[in-house]
Scaffold this motif. Structure first.
Motif, PDB file in Angstrom:
ATOM      1  N   ASP A   1       0.834  -1.210   0.000  1.00 31.65           N
ATOM      2  CA  ASP A   1       0.000   0.000   0.000  1.00 31.65           C
ATOM      3  C   ASP A   1       0.868   1.259   0.000  1.00 31.65           C
ATOM      4  OD1 ASP A   1       0.803  -0.755   2.546  1.00 31.65           O
ATOM      5  OD2 ASP A   1      -1.139  -0.429   3.505  1.00 31.65           O
ATOM      6  N   THR A   2       1.972   1.218   0.742  1.00 27.26           N
ATOM      7  CA  THR A   2       2.904   2.355   0.721  1.00 27.26           C
ATOM      8  C   THR A   2       3.478   2.517  -0.682  1.00 27.26           C
ATOM      9  OG1 THR A   2       3.515   1.810   2.983  1.00 27.26           O
ATOM     10  CG2 THR A   2       4.977   3.308   1.804  1.00 27.26           C
ATOM     11  N   CYS A   3       3.799   1.387  -1.314  1.00 33.30           N
ATOM     12  CA  CYS A   3       4.373   1.433  -2.664  1.00 33.30           C
ATOM     13  C   CYS A   3       3.408   2.110  -3.636  1.00 33.30           C
ATOM     14  CB  CYS A   3       4.711   0.014  -3.128  1.00 33.30           C
ATOM     15  SG  CYS A   3       5.466  -0.038  -4.751  1.00 33.30           S
ATOM     16  N   ALA A   4       2.125   1.797  -3.495  1.00 38.22           N
ATOM     17  CA  ALA A   4       1.128   2.409  -4.389  1.00 38.22           C
ATOM     18  C   ALA A   4       1.177   3.929  -4.274  1.00 38.22           C
ATOM     19  CB  ALA A   4      -0.268   1.884  -4.044  1.00 38.22           C
ATOM     20  N   VAL A   5       1.380   4.421  -3.052  1.00 41.44           N
ATOM     21  CA  VAL A   5       1.454   5.876  -2.855  1.00 41.44           C
ATOM     22  C   VAL A   5       2.774   6.422  -3.398  1.00 41.44           C
ATOM     23  CG1 VAL A   5       1.500   7.728  -1.137  1.00 41.44           C
ATOM     24  CG2 VAL A   5       0.013   5.741  -0.789  1.00 41.44           C
ATOM     25  N   MET A   6       3.881   5.740  -3.070  1.00 36.25           N
ATOM     26  CA  MET A   6       5.192   6.252  -3.464  1.00 36.25           C
ATOM     27  C   MET A   6       5.384   6.261  -4.987  1.00 36.25           C
ATOM     28  SD  MET A   6       6.422   7.292  -0.744  1.00 36.25           S
ATOM     29  CE  MET A   6       8.055   7.777  -1.289  1.00 36.25           C
ATOM     30  N   LEU A   7       4.690   5.344  -5.660  1.00 39.71           N
ATOM     31  CA  LEU A   7       4.817   5.315  -7.127  1.00 39.71           C
ATOM     32  C   LEU A   7       4.270   6.595  -7.750  1.00 39.71           C
ATOM     33  CD1 LEU A   7       3.962   1.600  -7.947  1.00 39.71           C
ATOM     34  CD2 LEU A   7       6.074   2.797  -8.558  1.00 39.71           C
ATOM     35  N   SER A   8       3.351   7.263  -7.060  1.00 38.44           N
ATOM     36  CA  SER A   8       2.887   8.536  -7.620  1.00 38.44           C
ATOM     37  C   SER A   8       3.563   9.729  -6.942  1.00 38.44           C
ATOM     38  CB  SER A   8       1.364   8.649  -7.551  1.00 38.44           C
ATOM     39  OG  SER A   8       0.931   8.469  -6.237  1.00 38.44           O
ATOM     40  N   ARG A   9       4.027   9.567  -5.704  1.00 31.55           N
ATOM     41  CA  ARG A   9       4.656  10.704  -5.017  1.00 31.55           C
ATOM     42  C   ARG A   9       6.098  10.914  -5.436  1.00 31.55           C
ATOM     43  NH1 ARG A   9       3.391  11.288   1.016  1.00 31.55           N
ATOM     44  NH2 ARG A   9       5.648  11.453   1.146  1.00 31.55           N
ATOM     45  N   ASP A  10       6.831   9.805  -5.556  1.00 29.89           N
ATOM     46  CA  ASP A  10       8.265   9.914  -5.839  1.00 29.89           C
ATOM     47  C   ASP A  10       8.717   8.762  -6.726  1.00 29.89           C
ATOM     48  OD1 ASP A  10      10.916  10.593  -5.789  1.00 29.89           O
ATOM     49  OD2 ASP A  10      11.284   9.856  -3.751  1.00 29.89           O
ATOM     50  N   PRO A  11       8.148   8.662  -7.937  1.00 31.57           N
ATOM     51  CA  PRO A  11       8.413   7.482  -8.763  1.00 31.57           C
ATOM     52  C   PRO A  11       9.876   7.330  -9.172  1.00 31.57           C
ATOM     53  CG  PRO A  11       7.220   9.158 -10.021  1.00 31.57           C
ATOM     54  CD  PRO A  11       7.238   9.616  -8.601  1.00 31.57           C
TER      55      PRO A  11
END
Ligand code: IPM
Ligand code: MG
Length: 372
Positions: free
Chosen positions: A233-243
């Protein structure tokens, strides 16, 4: 990590267009492949066979015997797409026989590579700010042989009092985790040397095991690589925040499916994404593989000649890199795609309002022109 060109015998490529827009985009990919073979004098043969819904409609089978035999002969399959939802009227055994999951199993495919880059001319098309997209260049290593896709028990069962229950099982053996992880670490060595391993170790035992196995392998064999663990779930966020922080993303079958599709927006469109699915090398050195665009069958636009063929064309580059060891040819195709985009070639999915739009064949032409 690509293999040396096998001089002993040519590489047999089998094209299976399949369902939906699969045949249209595969036709363009084949034009590019034939051009690359001629230009780089590559020892590659090409076969084509029918597979999927159209074959079922005309012949009553998804996978006719000659296609079956061609799959057996093939070293590399160039696959179009499969529409698994429109198969409801087909008997379950035939559906299973003609499914992509069965094909992956039959070929022993255990990792699925999905490279994701933002081509500079498409930064405006992607639903992100340009500064977020700067330097995006990652590859997903999705474990392809296990997890909930194949776990038993599975099915829909009737419980006492008639209520039904759907069951799937998420299961991983250490061996499955080890071989995907070893592949991902080795790949990271040829890139920026960073791996993010993604799991749900906080709620899933299979995820906790995943994390333990990855950590141990890192310690024993790959200490030169920087390893991070991240919850899915963190990865899903980080992929758009800091790809741009991601280099190699290693994850399981289901998370790999979901997260790579989500990350597709970074490339401007899912239509841009290629993939390679690889088996382990056999004792005779042969490594079977399947190459396909990530986008799927897209039945709503099938047969209209408007689909973006770039995911399929970039899959040819992966085929030449991973199955033919023809790195120069692979790079030439990737460069031709980039150059076509710089020159303004746009299919409908990557066009901004008001921009001229090319159909599937014209997009293939635009890449061919750059390939020279
Ligand atoms: C993919 C597809 C497949 C998958 C389907 C068609 C079975 O979505 O390769 O991303 O879920 O693996
Ligand atoms: Mg998918």
């Amino acid at each position: 990590m690509s293999l040396p060109v096998a001089a002993a015998r040519p590489l047999h490529v089998l094209a299976l267009g399949g369902d939906g827009i699969g045949p249209e985009v595969t036709a363009e990919a084949l034009r590019i492949l034939r051009t690359a073979i001629a230009r780089f004098a590559l020892p590659v043969t090409i076969d084509e066979a029918s597979f999927g819904l159209a074959t079922w409609q005309s012949r009553g089978t998804l996978l006719p015997p000659e296609t079956d035999a061609a799959i057996e002969r093939a070293d590399a399959i160039l696959f179009g797409a499969i529409n698994s939802l429109d198969r409801a009227g087909i008997a379950p055994e035939e559906r299973l026989r003609g499914s992509l999951l069965t094909l992956r199993q039959r070929l022993g495919l255990f990792v699925n590579l999905r490279p994701i880059r933002t081509e500079v001319p498409l930064a405006e098309v992607a639903p992100y700010k340009a500064r977020t997209l700067k330097g995006v260049d990652m590859v997903f290593i999705r474990e392809l042989s296990g997890g909930v896709y194949y776990g038993e028990p599975r099915g829909i069962e009737v419980m006492p009092y008639g209520q039904r229950r759907g069951v799937n099982t998420h299961v991983y053996t250490e061996d499955q985790i080890v071989r995907a992880t070893r592949f991902a670490f080795a790949l990271a060595r040829g890139r920026r040397g960073r791996i993010t391993s993604v799991d749900k170790a906080n709620v899933m035992e299979a995820g906790a095991l995943w994390r333990q196995v990855v950590t141990a392998l890192h310690h024993d064999e790959f200490r030169d690589i920087t390893l991070d663990h991240m919850l899915a779930d963190t990865c899903a966020v980080m992929l758009s925040r800091d790809p741009a922080r991601f280099d190699v993303v290693l994850t399981d079958n289901l998370f790999g499916d979901l997260l790579s599709h989500g990350a597709g927006a970074l490339a401007g469109s899912l239509g841009m994404l290629p993939s390679a699915s690889l088996a382990p090398p056999a004792p005779d050195g042969r490594r079977r593989a399947l190459y396909e665009p990530v986008h799927g069958a897209a039945p709503d636009i099938a047969g209209k000649g408007v689909a973006n063929p770039l995911g399929a064309i970039l899959s040819v580059a992966l085929l030449l890199r991973w199955s033919a060891g023809a790195e120069a040819a692979a790079r030439a195709i990737e460069a031709a795609v980039s150059a076509a985009l710089v020159a303004g070639a746009r299919s409908a999915d990557i066009a901004l309002p008001g921009e001229a739009v090319l159909g599937t064949m014209a997009m293939g032409d635009a890449v061919l022109r750059q390939l020279g």
